[in-house]
Design a protein around this motif. Structure first.
Motif, short mmCIF file in Angstrom:
data_model
loop_
_atom_site.label_atom_id
_atom_site.label_comp_id
_atom_site.label_asym_id
_atom_site.label_seq_id
_atom_site.Cartn_x
_atom_site.Cartn_y
_atom_site.Cartn_z
N ARG A 58 -1.18 4.85 -4.67
CA ARG A 58 -1.31 5.73 -3.50
C ARG A 58 -1.33 7.22 -3.85
N ASP B 75 0.82 -1.22 0.00
CA ASP B 75 0.00 0.00 0.00
C ASP B 75 0.85 1.27 0.00
N SER C 50 2.49 2.57 2.35
CA SER C 50 2.31 3.35 3.57
C SER C 50 3.59 3.62 4.34
N GLN D 67 3.04 0.75 -6.30
CA GLN D 67 2.69 1.39 -5.02
C GLN D 67 2.40 2.87 -5.22
N ASP E 32 1.12 12.26 1.28
CA ASP E 32 -0.21 11.90 1.78
C ASP E 32 -1.02 13.13 2.17
#
Length: 296
Positions: free
Chosen positions: A143, A88, A90, A139, A161
């Motif tokens: 994302r 993901d 992250s 990825q 993010d």
């Protein structure tokens, strides 16, 4: 002296690297330069440039404190196990200066610049470089893409993010990485996506050359984004896919530093490199009549 400074930096990095975990990276996000204390952020996936530093010093025969190879390998193995392993995306945090390292804020720049490292160094970076590159590209696409090729005709990339605004430089970075991946043997879909992302990024350039980071008329530009790495990504993409270059003779890229170069009329390309051996890539208007190295 530049070499002495590089060695001092590498010594400092290798002397202070710790065993990374899921909570602590080998180095923190930021430290104070005068006393080494941590400012903020115990975790950062921004380690590919340190790996490059160790690689290059070892390549030219500099061993420093003797820890370069072991530190580089430990850091790289940590990155694969604690960051790349998470599909993901992250764990690709932290990087940017406008947010502290006390928040998990994943960023595409750590991920994509790691792919660039893999694509440039290949087996020297990791024997599984091709598959790792695809894994990380996927990825980033999942994302940080804020548009899609299917719905919008291009893929644009957000910065981090906490900032999912389309950026010209980060979208161009994505395009250049996909172009390089195609050059390395990936299927043509990567080339097509790269082309459309690079085209979209050009819409940030106004008629006078001013480059809007956010594609907004009358907006503003981050200097490093819009006038620094933005242009660099197009150079990388064009060197990966020569048909995107103009119809002239060009030295597109080299594994060495080019110390000087001359394009004589349309008939000769004469240049010198720092290294005695390496690999160069040229686009020529016709097959060369002769190629000479050191006059032979």
């Amino acid at each position: 002296d530049y070499l002495d400074t590089s060695i001092n930096i590498a010594n400092c990095l290798s002397d202070n690297a710790i065993v990374g975990t899921s909570s602590y990276s080998p180095w923190p996000m930021r430290v104070m330069a005068d006393n080494g204390s941590t400012v903020d952020g115990q975790f950062s996936a921004n380690v590919s440039y340190a790996c490059r530093l160790f690689d290059e010093l070892l390549r030219i025969g500099q061993t420093g404190n003797g820890k370069y190879k072991s530190t580089r390998d430990a850091v790289w193995n940590w990155l694969k196990a604690r960051v790349i392993a998470f599909d993901d995306g992250s764990k690709w945090y932290n990087f940017f200066e406008d947010h502290g390292g006390d928040e998990p804020n994943s960023t595409q720049i750590d991920a994509l610049e790691t792919v660039r490292y893999l694509l440039e160094k290949k087996n020297q970076a990791d024997p599984d470089w091709f598959n790792l590159s695809e894994k990380i590209i996927n990825q980033v696409t999942r994302r940080w893409s804020v548009t899609s090729l299917e719905n919008d005709g291009y893929v644009s990339i957000g910065e981090q993010d906490v900032d999912q605004t389309p950026y010209n430089s980060h979208t161009a970075r994505y395009g250049s990485i996909l172009a390089m991946y195609f050059e390395a043997g990936a299927n043509i879909a990567y080339k097509d996506t790269a082309y459309h992302s690079l085209c979209y990024s050009l819409y940030s350039v106004e008629n006078d050359g001013y480059t809007n980071t956010y594609f907004m008329e009358g907006g503003y530009a981050w200097t490093t984004d819009s006038f620094g790495d933005f242009l660099f990504h197009y150079m990388e993409a064009i060197s990966a896919i020569p048909e995107w270059a103009g119809s002239r003779n060009y030295l597109l890229k080299s594994t060495s530093t080019i110390t000087k170069i001359s394009y004589i009329d349309t008939t000769q390309v004469v240049y010198s490199t720092f290294d005695a051996s390496g690999t160069d890539k040229l686009k020529l208007t016709k097959e060369p009549v002769s190629i000479k190295v050191d006059g032979v």
